[in-house]
Design an enzyme around this catalytic site. Structure first.
Site, short mmCIF file in Angstrom:
data_model
loop_
_atom_site.label_atom_id
_atom_site.label_comp_id
_atom_site.label_asym_id
_atom_site.label_seq_id
_atom_site.Cartn_x
_atom_site.Cartn_y
_atom_site.Cartn_z
N CYS A 226 39.22 34.36 45.49
CA CYS A 226 39.88 35.44 46.36
C CYS A 226 39.30 35.93 47.41
O CYS A 226 37.94 36.15 47.36
CB CYS A 226 40.42 36.61 45.21
SG CYS A 226 41.08 38.12 46.07
N CYS B 241 44.16 51.33 33.86
CA CYS B 241 43.21 51.70 32.76
C CYS B 241 42.05 52.02 33.02
O CYS B 241 41.30 51.15 33.80
CB CYS B 241 43.40 50.43 31.87
SG CYS B 241 42.53 50.58 30.46
N CYS C 187 46.68 54.54 30.50
CA CYS C 187 47.56 53.55 29.98
C CYS C 187 48.79 54.17 29.49
O CYS C 187 49.82 53.44 29.39
CB CYS C 187 47.10 52.80 28.71
SG CYS C 187 45.95 51.21 29.69
N HIS D 158 37.16 36.68 39.96
CA HIS D 158 37.89 37.35 38.99
C HIS D 158 39.34 36.85 38.76
O HIS D 158 40.32 37.68 38.37
CB HIS D 158 38.04 38.92 39.56
CG HIS D 158 38.50 38.93 40.83
ND1 HIS D 158 37.68 38.55 41.99
CD2 HIS D 158 39.76 39.39 41.41
CE1 HIS D 158 38.62 38.73 43.16
NE2 HIS D 158 39.87 39.05 42.76
N CYS E 125 44.89 37.14 39.82
CA CYS E 125 44.96 38.20 40.93
C CYS E 125 46.11 37.82 41.70
O CYS E 125 46.97 38.68 41.89
CB CYS E 125 43.44 38.03 41.44
SG CYS E 125 43.58 39.54 42.91
N ARG F 54 36.22 50.69 33.06
CA ARG F 54 36.14 50.70 34.60
C ARG F 54 34.87 51.39 35.06
O ARG F 54 34.22 50.53 35.99
CB ARG F 54 37.45 51.73 35.09
CG ARG F 54 37.35 51.85 36.56
CD ARG F 54 37.48 50.36 37.41
NE ARG F 54 37.29 50.33 38.61
CZ ARG F 54 36.21 50.33 39.19
NH1 ARG F 54 35.13 49.97 38.59
NH2 ARG F 54 36.20 50.16 40.51
#
Ligand code: NAD
Ligand code: AHE
Ligand code: ZN
Ligand code: ZN
Length: 370
Positions: free
Chosen positions: A40, A106, A98, A62, A170, A110
């Site tokens: 990406c 969420c 959430c 990712h 993604c 993180r």
């Protein structure tokens, strides 16, 4: 165990392919064999050093898909053999975020994810000499094997091809989700999409799915036009060929401004154009692009006073464990397309070539198959 990975040693340096150590999953964690991973633009953004959260050395990536090999203590939702898509936006289903209906962000993992470590504050990756290597976006799919929190994995059907559904990790979800989850575009809308790359094309197919009447694509690169048309673009604009200001040109083309505009370039000047090309009174402009450290957006407040809204979206507003399996179903049922956007398939050894193709604007998605 030992596994093979492409390691980002330092900003601006090519990835180095090497054997690394990977510790087994601890409580609440899962060991996954990655079968395929997409490259990406955000991986490139981090590798270039433009990401303030970028850390080194790290294993980037990712956007992947793979198979669960082992689950740590306390894991209840997955078993070995399950097919999964890693989520850089987790879904724990119990944090304040959430439980709030208006966000997919969420926060369960993180903070540690942003520090390149697992929720217990340590990394599972290390060099063969024992020096730690950091995780990235909670995924690290540029490794043949990786460890993730259980809440960062979407379980998907087993008959879906890894080399295609990795893109749902993604690009596909971000683009389509921006339209259906974030903007909630209505049938008959007029829309403008800035940037017809791996994200913008998925915004376009999301708009087609939502029943938009006019889908204007804007890109400096004419070679993006034919692919965008294939996905539903109705009008193409190359800003370099527009005489005078782009905003009035686009407002005129969309008969007063677009109901929805989307930035999929990461360029803050484009973001301003996108806002101002949205319709007075009700136009909504959605920022998807990730801008370099220090970059800021600006416009005259009057643009907002007169009814335009400026919004943003991460992972297309999708709640990963809930929505990603459905998007895989849409692909398998032929409701959305992925295959034509995967323009290159590479081996891990050639991963740097994938970054070069992206730089040169020659690829939409390069996918590494392990
Ligand atoms: P890409 O490089 O494939 O596509 C970008 C496109 O924008 C290219 O076609 C390029 O020609 C075009 N472009 C560049 N400058 C332009 C300009 N001034 N005017 C018009 N077109 C221009 O990148 P991508 O993979 O599609 O990613 C797009 C952006 O989205 C990146 O910033 C990426 O980091 C970001 N992104 C955000 C999320 C999110 O969750 N918010 C997820 C994925 C990617
Ligand atoms: N770390 C960067 C921001 C990067 C960013 O915005 N990431 C997007 C995903 S891009 C995927 O290709 C995202 O989901 N952000 C929400 C989040 O919680 O990170 C910076 O500028 O600091
Ligand atoms: Zn991405
Ligand atoms: Zn949560």
């Amino acid at each position: 165990m030992r596994t093979k990975a492409a390691v980002a040693i330092a900003a601006g340096k090519p990835l180095e392919i090497m054997e690394v150590n990977l510790d087994g999953p601890r409580a609440g964690e899962v060991l996954v064999e990655i079968k395929a991973t997409g490259i990406c633009h955000t991986d490139e953004f981090t590798l270039s050093g433009a990401d303030p959260e970028g850390l080194f050395p790290a294993i980037l990536g990712h956007e992947g898909a793979g198979v669960v090999l082992e689950v740590g203590p306390g894991v209840t939702s997955l078993v070995p053999g399950d097919h999964v898509i890693p989520l850089y936006t987790a879904e724990c289903r119990e944090c304040d975020y959430c439980l709030h209906p208006k966000t997919n962000l969420c926060q369960k993992v993180r903070a540690t994810q942003g520090q390149g470590v697992m929720p217990d504050g340590t990394s599972r990756f290390s060099t063969l000499d024992g020096d730690p290597i950091l995780h990235y976006m909670g995924c690290s799919t540029f490794s043949n094997h990786t460890v993730l929190p259980e809440v960062s994995l979407a379980k998907v059907r087993r008959d879906a091809p890894f080399d295609k559904i990795c893109y749902i990790g993604c690009g596909v979800t971000t683009g389509i989700g921006a339209v259906i989850y974030t903007a909630k575009v209505e049938q008959g809308s007029r829309a403008i999409v800035f940037g017809l790359g791996g994200i913008g094309l998925n915004v376009i197919q999301g708009l087609r799915l939502a029943g938009a009447d006019q889908i204007v694509g804007v890109d400096l690169n004419d070679s993006k036009k034919s692919m965008a048309e294939r996905f539903g673009m109705t009008d193409f604009v190359n800003p370099a060929e527009v005489e005078g200001d782009l905003v009035p040109y686009l407002v005129n083309l969309t008969k007063g401004g677009a109901d929805y505009t989307f930035d999929a370039t990461g360029n803050v000047n484009v973001m301003r154009t996108a806002l101002e090309a949205s319709h007075k009174g009700w136009g909504e402009s959605i920022i998807i692009g990730v801008a370099p450290a220090g970059a800021e957006i600006s416009t005259r407040p009057f643009q907002l006073v007169t009814g335009r809204s400026w919004r943003g979206t991460a992972f297309g507003g999708a709640r990963g464990r809930t929505d990603v399996p459905k998007i895989v179903d849409w692909y398998m049922d032929g409701k959305i397309e992925i295959d034509p956007m995967i323009t290159h398939q590479l081996s891990l050894e050639d991963i740097n070539e994938g970054f070069e193709l992206m730089h040169a604007g020659k690829s939409i998605r390069s996918v590494v198959v392990y």
